[in-house]
Design an enzyme around this catalytic site. Structure first.
Site, PDB file in Angstrom:
ATOM      1  N   ARG A 191     -40.164 -12.891  -3.802  1.00 44.53           N
ATOM      2  CA  ARG A 191     -40.629 -14.166  -4.374  1.00 44.53           C
ATOM      3  C   ARG A 191     -39.890 -14.486  -5.668  1.00 44.53           C
ATOM      4  O   ARG A 191     -39.554 -15.630  -5.945  1.00 44.53           O
ATOM      5  CB  ARG A 191     -42.148 -14.106  -4.621  1.00 44.53           C
ATOM      6  CG  ARG A 191     -42.956 -14.424  -3.375  1.00 44.53           C
ATOM      7  CD  ARG A 191     -44.397 -14.033  -3.552  1.00 44.53           C
ATOM      8  NE  ARG A 191     -44.554 -12.585  -3.500  1.00 44.53           N
ATOM      9  CZ  ARG A 191     -45.625 -11.938  -3.929  1.00 44.53           C
ATOM     10  NH1 ARG A 191     -46.619 -12.606  -4.476  1.00 44.53           N
ATOM     11  NH2 ARG A 191     -45.709 -10.627  -3.816  1.00 44.53           N
TER      12      ARG A 191
ATOM     13  N   ARG B 119     -50.441  -2.272  -8.777  1.00 40.73           N
ATOM     14  CA  ARG B 119     -49.715  -3.112  -7.818  1.00 40.73           C
ATOM     15  C   ARG B 119     -49.385  -4.426  -8.500  1.00 40.73           C
ATOM     16  O   ARG B 119     -50.277  -5.093  -9.033  1.00 40.73           O
ATOM     17  CB  ARG B 119     -50.541  -3.376  -6.562  1.00 40.73           C
ATOM     18  CG  ARG B 119     -49.732  -4.227  -5.566  1.00 40.73           C
ATOM     19  CD  ARG B 119     -50.429  -4.498  -4.274  1.00 40.73           C
ATOM     20  NE  ARG B 119     -49.526  -5.222  -3.383  1.00 40.73           N
ATOM     21  CZ  ARG B 119     -49.385  -5.001  -2.093  1.00 40.73           C
ATOM     22  NH1 ARG B 119     -50.089  -4.073  -1.509  1.00 40.73           N
ATOM     23  NH2 ARG B 119     -48.533  -5.716  -1.374  1.00 40.73           N
TER      24      ARG B 119
ATOM     25  N   ASP C 174     -44.299  -4.863  -6.010  1.00 40.37           N
ATOM     26  CA  ASP C 174     -44.280  -6.013  -5.100  1.00 40.37           C
ATOM     27  C   ASP C 174     -43.828  -7.287  -5.827  1.00 40.37           C
ATOM     28  O   ASP C 174     -44.137  -7.466  -7.006  1.00 40.37           O
ATOM     29  CB  ASP C 174     -45.695  -6.218  -4.536  1.00 40.37           C
ATOM     30  CG  ASP C 174     -45.684  -7.106  -3.299  1.00 40.37           C
ATOM     31  OD1 ASP C 174     -44.591  -7.361  -2.743  1.00 40.37           O
ATOM     32  OD2 ASP C 174     -46.768  -7.561  -2.894  1.00 40.37           O
TER      33      ASP C 174
ATOM     34  N   HIS D 290     -34.324  -7.648  -5.303  1.00 46.54           N
ATOM     35  CA  HIS D 290     -34.369  -6.178  -5.279  1.00 46.54           C
ATOM     36  C   HIS D 290     -33.474  -5.597  -6.378  1.00 46.54           C
ATOM     37  O   HIS D 290     -33.815  -4.584  -6.987  1.00 46.54           O
ATOM     38  CB  HIS D 290     -33.956  -5.663  -3.901  1.00 46.54           C
ATOM     39  CG  HIS D 290     -34.917  -6.063  -2.808  1.00 46.54           C
ATOM     40  ND1 HIS D 290     -36.283  -5.953  -2.943  1.00 46.54           N
ATOM     41  CD2 HIS D 290     -34.708  -6.584  -1.571  1.00 46.54           C
ATOM     42  CE1 HIS D 290     -36.879  -6.385  -1.840  1.00 46.54           C
ATOM     43  NE2 HIS D 290     -35.941  -6.776  -0.994  1.00 46.54           N
TER      44      HIS D 290
ATOM     45  N   GLU E 155     -43.132   0.447   7.269  1.00 49.43           N
ATOM     46  CA  GLU E 155     -43.190  -0.874   7.919  1.00 49.43           C
ATOM     47  C   GLU E 155     -42.015  -1.774   7.497  1.00 49.43           C
ATOM     48  O   GLU E 155     -41.752  -2.793   8.136  1.00 49.43           O
ATOM     49  CB  GLU E 155     -44.512  -1.578   7.575  1.00 49.43           C
ATOM     50  CG  GLU E 155     -45.756  -0.930   8.175  1.00 49.43           C
ATOM     51  CD  GLU E 155     -46.162   0.371   7.503  1.00 49.43           C
ATOM     52  OE1 GLU E 155     -45.945   0.516   6.286  1.00 49.43           O
ATOM     53  OE2 GLU E 155     -46.668   1.263   8.210  1.00 49.43           O
TER      54      GLU E 155
ATOM     55  N   ARG F 262     -32.930 -12.779  -1.222  1.00 43.78           N
ATOM     56  CA  ARG F 262     -33.954 -11.773  -1.532  1.00 43.78           C
ATOM     57  C   ARG F 262     -33.363 -10.518  -2.173  1.00 43.78           C
ATOM     58  O   ARG F 262     -33.975  -9.898  -3.041  1.00 43.78           O
ATOM     59  CB  ARG F 262     -34.705 -11.405  -0.250  1.00 43.78           C
ATOM     60  CG  ARG F 262     -35.603 -12.519   0.261  1.00 43.78           C
ATOM     61  CD  ARG F 262     -36.267 -12.090   1.559  1.00 43.78           C
ATOM     62  NE  ARG F 262     -37.060 -10.887   1.383  1.00 43.78           N
ATOM     63  CZ  ARG F 262     -38.315 -10.885   0.918  1.00 43.78           C
ATOM     64  NH1 ARG F 262     -38.928 -12.005   0.634  1.00 43.78           N
ATOM     65  NH2 ARG F 262     -38.976  -9.754   0.775  1.00 43.78           N
TER      66      ARG F 262
ATOM     67  N   SER G  97     -41.321   1.087   2.626  1.00 42.58           N
ATOM     68  CA  SER G  97     -42.424   1.598   3.450  1.00 42.58           C
ATOM     69  C   SER G  97     -41.975   1.789   4.897  1.00 42.58           C
ATOM     70  O   SER G  97     -40.965   1.212   5.330  1.00 42.58           O
ATOM     71  CB  SER G  97     -43.605   0.619   3.402  1.00 42.58           C
ATOM     72  OG  SER G  97     -43.349  -0.484   4.236  1.00 42.58           O
TER      73      SER G  97
ATOM     74  N   LEU H  81     -40.480  14.232 -16.963  1.00 42.92           N
ATOM     75  CA  LEU H  81     -41.163  13.293 -16.060  1.00 42.92           C
ATOM     76  C   LEU H  81     -40.742  13.571 -14.619  1.00 42.92           C
ATOM     77  O   LEU H  81     -39.546  13.618 -14.316  1.00 42.92           O
ATOM     78  CB  LEU H  81     -40.769  11.851 -16.431  1.00 42.92           C
ATOM     79  CG  LEU H  81     -41.303  10.742 -15.526  1.00 42.92           C
ATOM     80  CD1 LEU H  81     -42.809  10.524 -15.732  1.00 42.92           C
ATOM     81  CD2 LEU H  81     -40.571   9.418 -15.800  1.00 42.92           C
TER      82      LEU H  81
HETATM   83  C1  FPP Z   1     -41.537  -5.380  -2.451  1.00 42.46           C
HETATM   84  O1  FPP Z   1     -41.222  -6.716  -2.801  1.00 42.46           O
HETATM   85  C2  FPP Z   1     -40.460  -4.504  -2.819  1.00 42.46           C
HETATM   86  C3  FPP Z   1     -39.766  -3.717  -1.956  1.00 42.46           C
HETATM   87  C4  FPP Z   1     -40.025  -3.676  -0.510  1.00 42.46           C
HETATM   88  C5  FPP Z   1     -38.670  -2.868  -2.418  1.00 42.46           C
HETATM   89  C6  FPP Z   1     -38.830  -2.262  -3.764  1.00 42.46           C
HETATM   90  C7  FPP Z   1     -37.489  -1.975  -4.293  1.00 42.46           C
HETATM   91  C8  FPP Z   1     -37.124  -2.038  -5.598  1.00 42.46           C
HETATM   92  C9  FPP Z   1     -38.037  -2.262  -6.713  1.00 42.46           C
HETATM   93  C10 FPP Z   1     -35.739  -1.927  -6.031  1.00 42.46           C
HETATM   94  C11 FPP Z   1     -34.985  -0.870  -5.449  1.00 42.46           C
HETATM   95  C12 FPP Z   1     -35.530   0.489  -5.597  1.00 42.46           C
HETATM   96  C13 FPP Z   1     -35.043   1.475  -4.821  1.00 42.46           C
HETATM   97  C14 FPP Z   1     -35.334   2.872  -5.224  1.00 42.46           C
HETATM   98  C15 FPP Z   1     -34.222   1.186  -3.635  1.00 42.46           C
HETATM   99  P1  FPP Z   1     -41.101  -7.786  -1.662  1.00 42.46           P
HETATM  100  O2  FPP Z   1     -39.682  -7.834  -1.212  1.00 42.46           O
HETATM  101  O3  FPP Z   1     -42.087  -7.491  -0.577  1.00 42.46           O
HETATM  102  O4  FPP Z   1     -41.476  -9.085  -2.439  1.00 42.46           O
HETATM  103  P2  FPP Z   1     -42.241 -10.354  -1.862  1.00 42.46           P
HETATM  104  O5  FPP Z   1     -43.653  -9.914  -1.583  1.00 42.46           O
HETATM  105  O6  FPP Z   1     -42.161 -11.315  -2.994  1.00 42.46           O
HETATM  106  O7  FPP Z   1     -41.500 -10.824  -0.649  1.00 42.46           O
END
Ligand code: FPP
Length: 241
Positions: free
Chosen positions: A19, A176, A15, A32, A62, A28, A60, A126
């Site tokens: 941010r 987390r 997570d 990623h 959601e 955003r 997710s 792994l």
């Molecule tokens: C949550 O951060 C992260 C995600 C919803 C996506 C996780 C994806 C990656 C780590 C990179 C790509 C990996 C793959 C395999 C596609 P958030 O966007 O909710 O952050 P925030 O809470 O700061 O808004």
């Protein structure tokens, strides 16, 4: 660094990408992309530390509710990463497993997942589970539906076998990042006895040293699985330790 007790299975809610980007006045999706770099380093470090299973929450059930351009960026990121990273994952002995509902994904993403799974199927160092279009409630419901369709009795054991993560033992440590302290529908069934570790670092900043901190914290925990402290660690052993 030697750690006394390495968790067999580490699971991570990655997570904080959004941010991380917003604080830098970036879109955003830049977060990623940076999160993908952190994930690559994390997979490598888990292998080096002797973790046997790594499960990450990448998208997710959601997350479909996010802005459409962010959803399509995450799909693109996954498809591109699968194509690009497989040779290195083979070098590192990493076996990819996709965990989630494939039905809603595009043909391109589905094909990429199947190819990555097939190309890494022989690796044994792994197991890397990518939870994508995944939700803990979805998993429990799909497992129950599978048993009902087969006319099988629903027990803890039969449900366990029908779950999307039946190929690995339950997680020992759930991490987390990003400062929130909740599971957000991740591994609801499997995390029953997992140790939970929350980091205030945003996922793109969660580096090898941060992972080592989490592993050290885990090594210091006493896991009781419903027993008493004396049962799992006799007093004499505690005095020596
Ligand atoms: C949550 O951060 C992260 C995600 C919803 C996506 C996780 C994806 C990656 C780590 C990179 C790509 C990996 C793959 C395999 C596609 P958030 O966007 O909710 O952050 P925030 O809470 O700061 O808004």
């Amino acid at each position: 660094m030697t750690l006394a007790r390495i968790p067999h299975h580490v699971a991570i809610v990655m997570d904080g990408n959004g941010r991380w980007a917003t604080r830098r006045f970036l879109p955003r999706v830049a977060g990623h992309k940076k999160g993908m770099d952190a994930l690559r380093a994390c997979v490598k470090h888990c292998g080096e530390r002797g973790v046997k299973v790594l499960t990450v929450f990448a998208f997710s059930s959601e997350n479909w509710n996010r802005p459409p351009e962010e959803v399509s960026s995450l799909m693109e990121l996954l498809a591109a990463a699968l194509a690009r990273e497989v040779p290195q994952l083979n070098v590192e002995g990493v076996r990819i497993h996709f965990v989630g509902d494939r039905a809603q994904l595009s043909e391109k993403v589905r094909a990429g997942l199947a190819q990555a799974e097939a190309a890494t199927a022989g690796n044994q160092r792994l197991v890397f589970n990518i939870c994508f279009n995944y939700g803990g409630r979805w998993d429990i419901a799909q497992a129950a539906a599978k048993l009902a369709a087969r006319g099988e009795a629903i027990t803890e054991q039969s449900l366990d076998r029908a779950m999307a993560l039946a190929h690995v033992p339950d997680p020992d440590l759930v991490i987390r990042t990003g400062g929130e302290r909740r599971l957000s529908n991740f591994l609801l069934w499997q995390a029953a006895y997992a140790e939970l570790y929350f980091s205030d670092k945003l996922w793109p900043e969660f580096d090898a040293a941060a992972l080592d901190d989490a592993l050290a914290d885990y090594a210091a925990r006493e896991r009781r699985f419903g027993k008493t402290s004396e049962q799992v660690t006799p007093p004499a052993a505690k005095r020596v330790a």
